[in-house]
Design a protein around this motif. Sequence first.
Motif, PDB file in Angstrom:
ATOM      1  N   VAL A 174       0.772  -1.330   0.000  1.00  0.00           N
ATOM      2  CA  VAL A 174      -0.099   0.072  -0.144  1.00  0.00           C
ATOM      3  C   VAL A 174       0.856   1.335  -0.013  1.00  0.00           C
ATOM      4  CG1 VAL A 174      -1.507   1.305   1.461  1.00  0.00           C
ATOM      5  CG2 VAL A 174      -2.071  -1.055   1.210  1.00  0.00           C
ATOM      6  N   LEU A 175       2.113   1.206   0.488  1.00  0.00           N
ATOM      7  CA  LEU A 175       2.722   2.529   0.839  1.00  0.00           C
ATOM      8  C   LEU A 175       3.241   3.155  -0.398  1.00  0.00           C
ATOM      9  CD1 LEU A 175       4.089   3.449   3.301  1.00  0.00           C
ATOM     10  CD2 LEU A 175       6.294   2.200   2.822  1.00  0.00           C
ATOM     11  N   PRO A 176       3.464   2.829  -1.408  1.00  0.00           N
ATOM     12  CA  PRO A 176       3.685   3.640  -2.702  1.00  0.00           C
ATOM     13  C   PRO A 176       2.487   4.259  -3.147  1.00  0.00           C
ATOM     14  CG  PRO A 176       4.393   1.446  -3.215  1.00  0.00           C
ATOM     15  CD  PRO A 176       3.541   1.206  -1.808  1.00  0.00           C
ATOM     16  N   ARG A 177       1.212   3.998  -2.429  1.00  0.00           N
ATOM     17  CA  ARG A 177       0.070   4.709  -3.145  1.00  0.00           C
ATOM     18  C   ARG A 177      -0.615   5.511  -2.127  1.00  0.00           C
ATOM     19  NH1 ARG A 177      -4.562   1.243  -5.480  1.00  0.00           N
ATOM     20  NH2 ARG A 177      -5.091   3.149  -6.159  1.00  0.00           N
ATOM     21  N   ILE A 178       0.083   5.970  -0.853  1.00  0.00           N
ATOM     22  CA  ILE A 178      -0.776   6.385   0.204  1.00  0.00           C
ATOM     23  C   ILE A 178      -0.885   8.165  -0.057  1.00  0.00           C
ATOM     24  CG2 ILE A 178       0.004   4.819   1.979  1.00  0.00           C
ATOM     25  CD1 ILE A 178       2.156   6.961   2.947  1.00  0.00           C
TER      26      ILE A 178
ATOM     27  N   ASP B 193      -1.495   9.287  -3.185  1.00  0.00           N
ATOM     28  CA  ASP B 193      -2.504   9.356  -4.435  1.00  0.00           C
ATOM     29  C   ASP B 193      -3.687   9.911  -3.800  1.00  0.00           C
ATOM     30  OD1 ASP B 193      -0.417   8.192  -5.611  1.00  0.00           O
ATOM     31  OD2 ASP B 193      -1.370   6.383  -6.093  1.00  0.00           O
ATOM     32  N   PRO B 194      -4.339  10.842  -4.427  1.00  0.00           N
ATOM     33  CA  PRO B 194      -5.786  11.176  -4.502  1.00  0.00           C
ATOM     34  C   PRO B 194      -6.664  10.314  -4.320  1.00  0.00           C
ATOM     35  CG  PRO B 194      -4.537  12.624  -6.027  1.00  0.00           C
ATOM     36  CD  PRO B 194      -3.636  11.540  -5.778  1.00  0.00           C
ATOM     37  N   PHE B 195      -7.654  10.409  -3.317  1.00  0.00           N
ATOM     38  CA  PHE B 195      -8.704   9.579  -3.349  1.00  0.00           C
ATOM     39  C   PHE B 195      -8.425   7.929  -2.936  1.00  0.00           C
ATOM     40  CE2 PHE B 195      -9.946  12.785  -6.535  1.00  0.00           C
ATOM     41  CZ  PHE B 195     -10.761  13.556  -5.680  1.00  0.00           C
ATOM     42  N   TYR B 196      -6.922   7.816  -2.513  1.00  0.00           N
ATOM     43  CA  TYR B 196      -6.748   6.294  -2.032  1.00  0.00           C
ATOM     44  C   TYR B 196      -6.864   6.359  -0.606  1.00  0.00           C
ATOM     45  CZ  TYR B 196      -4.351   1.863  -1.006  1.00  0.00           C
ATOM     46  OH  TYR B 196      -4.282   0.671  -0.998  1.00  0.00           O
ATOM     47  N   THR B 197      -7.655   5.278  -0.121  1.00  0.00           N
ATOM     48  CA  THR B 197      -7.603   5.315   1.091  1.00  0.00           C
ATOM     49  C   THR B 197      -8.055   3.616   1.645  1.00  0.00           C
ATOM     50  OG1 THR B 197      -9.093   5.654   3.151  1.00  0.00           O
ATOM     51  CG2 THR B 197     -10.359   5.535   1.087  1.00  0.00           C
ATOM     52  N   THR B 198      -7.579   3.336   2.878  1.00  0.00           N
ATOM     53  CA  THR B 198      -7.606   1.969   3.186  1.00  0.00           C
ATOM     54  C   THR B 198      -8.871   2.068   4.249  1.00  0.00           C
ATOM     55  OG1 THR B 198      -6.105   2.404   5.038  1.00  0.00           O
ATOM     56  CG2 THR B 198      -5.411   1.338   2.816  1.00  0.00           C
ATOM     57  N   LYS B 199      -9.474   3.147   4.492  1.00  0.00           N
ATOM     58  CA  LYS B 199     -10.729   3.107   5.547  1.00  0.00           C
ATOM     59  C   LYS B 199     -11.942   2.612   4.888  1.00  0.00           C
ATOM     60  CE  LYS B 199      -8.710   7.197   7.960  1.00  0.00           C
ATOM     61  NZ  LYS B 199      -8.697   8.556   7.737  1.00  0.00           N
ATOM     62  N   PRO B 200     -12.946   2.130   5.693  1.00  0.00           N
ATOM     63  CA  PRO B 200     -14.159   1.642   5.276  1.00  0.00           C
ATOM     64  C   PRO B 200     -14.849   2.701   4.495  1.00  0.00           C
ATOM     65  CG  PRO B 200     -13.978   1.163   7.479  1.00  0.00           C
ATOM     66  CD  PRO B 200     -12.608   1.877   7.097  1.00  0.00           C
ATOM     67  N   ILE B 201     -15.760   2.240   3.374  1.00  0.00           N
ATOM     68  CA  ILE B 201     -16.554   3.288   2.613  1.00  0.00           C
ATOM     69  C   ILE B 201     -17.262   4.014   3.578  1.00  0.00           C
ATOM     70  CG2 ILE B 201     -18.487   3.394   1.112  1.00  0.00           C
ATOM     71  CD1 ILE B 201     -17.566   0.765  -0.017  1.00  0.00           C
ATOM     72  N   GLY B 202     -17.184   5.403   3.214  1.00  0.00           N
ATOM     73  CA  GLY B 202     -17.851   6.456   4.181  1.00  0.00           C
ATOM     74  C   GLY B 202     -16.882   7.032   5.329  1.00  0.00           C
ATOM     75  N   LYS B 203     -15.984   6.508   5.648  1.00  0.00           N
ATOM     76  CA  LYS B 203     -14.926   6.823   6.518  1.00  0.00           C
ATOM     77  C   LYS B 203     -13.813   7.646   6.364  1.00  0.00           C
ATOM     78  CE  LYS B 203     -16.864   4.492   9.939  1.00  0.00           C
ATOM     79  NZ  LYS B 203     -17.919   5.338  11.085  1.00  0.00           N
ATOM     80  N   GLY B 204     -13.651   7.978   5.013  1.00  0.00           N
ATOM     81  CA  GLY B 204     -12.537   8.652   4.698  1.00  0.00           C
ATOM     82  C   GLY B 204     -12.491   8.991   3.101  1.00  0.00           C
ATOM     83  N   THR B 205     -11.917  10.140   3.038  1.00  0.00           N
ATOM     84  CA  THR B 205     -11.962  10.754   1.631  1.00  0.00           C
ATOM     85  C   THR B 205     -11.013  10.243   0.802  1.00  0.00           C
ATOM     86  OG1 THR B 205     -10.989  12.889   2.182  1.00  0.00           O
ATOM     87  CG2 THR B 205     -13.430  12.433   2.445  1.00  0.00           C
ATOM     88  N   GLY B 206      -9.785   9.743   1.477  1.00  0.00           N
ATOM     89  CA  GLY B 206      -8.705   9.674   0.693  1.00  0.00           C
ATOM     90  C   GLY B 206      -7.842  10.790   0.281  1.00  0.00           C
ATOM     91  N   LEU B 207      -8.137  12.018   0.775  1.00  0.00           N
ATOM     92  CA  LEU B 207      -7.565  13.188   0.300  1.00  0.00           C
ATOM     93  C   LEU B 207      -6.353  13.882   1.581  1.00  0.00           C
ATOM     94  CD1 LEU B 207     -10.585  14.965  -1.232  1.00  0.00           C
ATOM     95  CD2 LEU B 207      -8.461  13.975  -2.451  1.00  0.00           C
ATOM     96  N   GLY B 208      -6.566  13.264   2.584  1.00  0.00           N
ATOM     97  CA  GLY B 208      -5.844  13.842   3.825  1.00  0.00           C
ATOM     98  C   GLY B 208      -4.050  14.030   3.319  1.00  0.00           C
ATOM     99  N   LEU B 209      -3.787  12.673   2.977  1.00  0.00           N
ATOM    100  CA  LEU B 209      -2.363  12.635   2.815  1.00  0.00           C
ATOM    101  C   LEU B 209      -1.998  13.222   1.490  1.00  0.00           C
ATOM    102  CD1 LEU B 209      -1.176   9.348   4.039  1.00  0.00           C
ATOM    103  CD2 LEU B 209      -1.012  11.133   5.098  1.00  0.00           C
ATOM    104  N   SER B 210      -2.932  13.197   0.397  1.00  0.00           N
ATOM    105  CA  SER B 210      -2.673  13.928  -0.933  1.00  0.00           C
ATOM    106  C   SER B 210      -2.481  15.451  -0.771  1.00  0.00           C
ATOM    107  CB  SER B 210      -3.874  13.383  -1.912  1.00  0.00           C
ATOM    108  OG  SER B 210      -3.886  14.258  -2.948  1.00  0.00           O
TER     109      SER B 210
END
Length: 199
Positions: A138-142, A144-161
């Motif tokens: 997973v590390l190379p993608r953390i 990336d915009p909209f990439y999240t390992t959180k359950p649906i509805g729990k994260g946008t995948g935008l924080g790290l991006s």
Amino acid sequence: LKKKIDFEYLKEDIPVLMGESKEGIVRVRKIVQDLKDFSHVDATQEWQYANLNQGIDSTLNVVNNEIKYMADVVREYGVLPDVQCMHSQINQVVMNLVVNAAHAMGPARGTITIRTGCDGSLAWFEVQDNGSGIPKEVLPRIFDPFYTTKPIGKGTGLGLSLSYGIIQKHHGSIDVQTEMGKGTTFRVSIPCVQSGGTP
């Protein structure tokens, strides 16, 4: 009239109520001040010299409700010069990293350690957790915009991006060290002074 309004009781009760009200007002004032410090609402979005340790403290106060049931926060601040930055954006990075660290905890209560320091012309801060760690695949993608390992509805995948973009704009870097089952450390470094003009 004194009997009718229970004057003796009011004489005892009103000072207590006033004391509690005053205490509540002081707490509200602190919350509002922390929110202002976090968002830097009094300042335009320009490059300014800011105290990073103070900004981290304000951010921790703002996100306290989100993390207090999941982890204890340990502060290990170094001595830092004021750093030329967009203060509210750096606070946003701190918030994203701290909230992610809290969400990385398993069922047991964890610890988030925040360190700051200065390395020559660079100021740095670390957010370390003793949570679940990030899988190697997973590390190379953390970032990336909209990439999240959180359950649906729990994260946008935008924080790290977004955090990555902010640190790039500050001519800095984010480094990650992680170990499954032991935790993750994000280290952010930015120049104390933006050279060659600011974007």
